[in-house]
Write a protein that holds these residues in place. Structure first.
Motif, short mmCIF file in Angstrom:
data_model
loop_
_atom_site.label_atom_id
_atom_site.label_comp_id
_atom_site.label_asym_id
_atom_site.label_seq_id
_atom_site.Cartn_x
_atom_site.Cartn_y
_atom_site.Cartn_z
N VAL A 12 6.96 -0.18 11.43
CA VAL A 12 7.29 0.10 12.70
C VAL A 12 8.01 1.51 12.70
CG1 VAL A 12 8.89 -0.36 14.94
CG2 VAL A 12 7.52 -2.19 13.87
N GLN A 13 8.74 1.58 11.66
CA GLN A 13 9.69 3.03 11.35
C GLN A 13 10.64 3.58 12.54
OE1 GLN A 13 8.93 2.67 8.74
NE2 GLN A 13 6.73 2.67 8.10
N ALA A 14 10.37 3.56 13.80
CA ALA A 14 11.23 4.00 14.86
C ALA A 14 10.60 3.40 15.96
CB ALA A 14 11.31 5.32 14.92
N GLY A 58 0.69 -1.35 -0.04
CA GLY A 58 0.13 0.05 0.07
C GLY A 58 0.85 1.35 0.12
N GLY A 59 0.29 2.14 0.39
CA GLY A 59 -0.99 2.32 1.34
C GLY A 59 -0.85 1.53 2.61
N THR A 60 -1.93 1.12 3.10
CA THR A 60 -2.12 0.35 4.39
C THR A 60 -3.04 -0.84 4.24
OG1 THR A 60 -1.77 2.63 5.79
CG2 THR A 60 -2.38 0.47 6.81
N LEU A 73 16.36 7.23 5.53
CA LEU A 73 15.19 8.14 5.12
C LEU A 73 15.76 9.07 3.70
CD1 LEU A 73 12.77 9.94 6.06
CD2 LEU A 73 14.33 11.55 7.14
N THR A 74 14.92 8.88 2.85
CA THR A 74 14.96 9.80 1.66
C THR A 74 14.01 10.68 1.43
OG1 THR A 74 13.66 8.14 0.43
CG2 THR A 74 16.23 7.96 0.42
N ILE A 75 14.24 12.10 0.93
CA ILE A 75 13.06 13.16 1.05
C ILE A 75 12.84 13.07 -0.39
CG2 ILE A 75 13.17 15.65 1.12
CD1 ILE A 75 13.79 14.13 3.86
N PHE A 120 9.64 -6.34 10.19
CA PHE A 120 9.53 -4.95 10.46
C PHE A 120 10.44 -4.17 9.75
CE2 PHE A 120 11.31 -6.15 14.43
CZ PHE A 120 11.97 -5.13 14.79
N ASP A 121 9.93 -2.83 9.34
CA ASP A 121 10.77 -1.86 8.85
C ASP A 121 11.04 -0.54 9.62
OD1 ASP A 121 9.64 -2.99 6.68
OD2 ASP A 121 8.35 -1.32 5.67
N LEU A 122 12.23 -0.14 9.54
CA LEU A 122 12.61 0.86 10.11
C LEU A 122 13.30 2.04 9.39
CD1 LEU A 122 14.57 -0.69 13.19
CD2 LEU A 122 12.43 0.47 13.49
C1 SAM Z 1 4.54 1.12 1.40
S1 SAM Z 1 5.41 1.81 2.50
C2 SAM Z 1 4.38 1.71 3.90
C3 SAM Z 1 3.26 0.34 4.47
C4 SAM Z 1 2.74 0.71 5.70
N1 SAM Z 1 1.68 1.75 5.25
C5 SAM Z 1 3.49 1.38 6.64
O1 SAM Z 1 3.45 2.83 6.71
O2 SAM Z 1 3.97 0.89 7.60
C6 SAM Z 1 6.91 0.70 2.90
C7 SAM Z 1 7.90 1.06 3.66
O3 SAM Z 1 8.60 2.09 2.80
C8 SAM Z 1 9.49 2.92 3.74
N2 SAM Z 1 9.52 4.18 3.35
C9 SAM Z 1 8.63 4.90 2.73
N3 SAM Z 1 9.05 6.22 2.38
C10 SAM Z 1 10.26 6.33 2.59
C11 SAM Z 1 11.25 7.52 2.82
N4 SAM Z 1 10.82 8.57 1.90
N5 SAM Z 1 12.42 7.15 3.25
C12 SAM Z 1 12.65 5.92 3.63
N6 SAM Z 1 11.94 4.87 3.62
C13 SAM Z 1 10.72 5.17 3.35
C14 SAM Z 1 8.67 2.70 5.12
O4 SAM Z 1 9.76 2.07 6.07
C15 SAM Z 1 7.72 2.12 4.80
O5 SAM Z 1 7.32 0.98 5.83
#
Ligand code: SAM
Ligand code: SF4
Length: 395
Positions: free
Chosen positions: A130-132, A71-73, A200-202, A166-168
């Motif tokens: 999770v992100q952080a 997604g999305g979520t 982190l990317t902008i 999980f994602d960070l």
């Molecule tokens: C489709 S997204 C998110 C899925 C879910 N909606 C969430 O937010 O947990 C997949 C992953 O990409 C990563 N992500 C998205 N935008 C990013 C950015 N600008 N810089 C670094 N990681 C990013 C995040 O860790 C995210 O969990």
């Protein structure tokens, strides 16, 4: 008596389903994700099933190895919708007995209550955003969940799903390499078989892009960012989850098989707003790769599917050098590199022959690439500067 002739094995297929809705828009995110008051689940379910049927006509006679709800979520989807998509996929294609079915989930408490129903629907792998693990960082990233909720979600995921990841996001403003190392250690204590760790990317068009441009925050410098990347590689390797791709780490055998399909340039179909597909097109002489893209606006997509049975806005053949370049951009992300024989079967040419000695030799000499009889691999130094490396290779 002649032995019965065996049918050739069916080519593997990944099925990607895009759910384009989120509770709120995170300031760093440029994914195709939108906030809407009410989503008509039954209407969306019907449309996803219709486009799935269309995809089965586009890419028939495959064996589904993976299904991925992204997604999305997608943890906001009704579990009945997830179950209906899985059941219809199984009707439309042959399906591997060990099919991997992943769903991306946000770790809010409401979404955790759905985990049991999602597992019953057939999901066997979950990827949590999770992100952080630090409350101030979660607030900066605009997340809807607390650090405690994230820990709880990891625990709940562990109970309900055979596999979880999980994602960070690291390299955040004000984050030092030491602070990241400490966070990484906490993450490793919670990790199962897989972790995704993104710098982190902008991204253009996001709220962070505007804030960063007017000096609202400052990112760690290049050296500090490189230090955090290197520490990530070393720490995860020591913990038994080496990187198998630039941002993805897993125990041996626990890589996300769906993402491996992308990186190996194998076949996948995309269902839902903005979803992409790439699959061998056997209709055309000589077999090319077909690239498909569905319209990205959720409402446009829904109306197109209701009108025509699919929301495709692009369907074109990827041929010759373009096919080699696409496959190269994906394959060089992998730590194991490109399997030359597999590459030749999906991209139509051996990568070493297609690129040629003159291009490869200086990059091998500089320590960014390795070539042997079976593989073409970007070294860790090459993967760290992959964009620059690709520019040299496909110039
Ligand atoms: C489709 S997204 C998110 C899925 C879910 N909606 C969430 O937010 O947990 C997949 C992953 O990409 C990563 N992500 C998205 N935008 C990013 C950015 N600008 N810089 C670094 N990681 C990013 C995040 O860790 C995210 O969990
Ligand atoms: S990061 Fe996830 S929750 Fe946040 S806007 Fe993007 S897709 Fe939605």
């Amino acid at each position: 008596m002649t032995a019965p002739r065996l049918a050739p094995p069916l080519a593997p297929l990944g099925v990607y389903i895009h759910w384009p809705f989120c509770k709120s828009k995170c300031p760093y995110c440029d994914f195709n994700s939108h906030v809407r008051d009410g989503v008509e689940q039954a209407r969306w379910r019907k449309a996803l099933l219709a486009e799935l049927e269309h995809a089965a006509r586009e890419a028939p006679q495959r064996r589904v190895e993976t299904i991925f709800f992204g997604g999305g979520t997608p943890s906001l989807m009704a579990p009945e919708t997830v179950g209906a998509v899985i059941a219809r996929t199984r009707q439309l294609w042959d399906t591997a007995p060990d099919v991997e079915i992943t769903l991306e989930a946000n770790p809010t408490s409401v979404e955790q209550t759905k985990f049991a129903a999602l597992a019953d629907a057939g999901v066997n792998r979950v990827s949590l955003g999770v992100q952080a693990l630090d409350p101030a960082a979660l607030a900066f990233l605009g997340r809807e969940h607390s650090a405690d909720e994230a820990l709880q979600a990891i625990e709940t995921a562990r109970r309900h799903f055979a596999r979880y990841s999980f994602d960070l996001i690291y390299s955040r403003p004000g984050q030092t390499p030491d602070a990241w190392s400490a966070e990484l250690d906490r993450a490793l204590a919670l990790a199962g078989e897989h972790l995704s760790l993104y710098q982190l990317t902008i991204e253009r068009g996001t709220r962070f892009f505007a804030e960063h441009a007017r000096g609202g925050f400052v990112l760690p410098g290049e050296e500090e960012a490189a230090e955090m990347f290197e520490r990530t590689q070393a720490r995860l390797e020591a913990a038994g989850l080496p990187a198998y791709e630039i941002s993805n780490h897993a125990r041996p055998g626990a890589a996300c098989r769906h993402n491996l399909i992308y990186w190996r340039y194998q076949d996948y179909v995309g269902i839902g707003p903005g979803a992409h597909g790439r699959f061998a097109d056997r209709v055309q002489a000589g077999e090319t790769k077909r690239a498909t893209r569905r319209t990205s606006g959720p409402e446009n997509w829904l109306e197109a599917v209701e009108r025509e049975g699919h929301g495709t806005v692009e369907s074109s053949a990827v041929t010759g050098q373009d096919r080699v370049e696409e496959a190269l951009m994906m394959g060089l992300r992998l730590a194991d590199g490109i399997d030359r024989a597999l590459f030749a079967s999906v991209a139509g040419a051996d990568p070493v022959e297609a690129l040629g000695e003159a291009k490869l030799a200086p990059l091998v000499e500089a320590g960014f690439l390795e070539v042997d009889a079976t593989h073409l691999t970007a070294t860790p130094a090459g993967r760290q500067r992959l964009n620059a490396l690709l520019e040299r290779l496909i110039a």
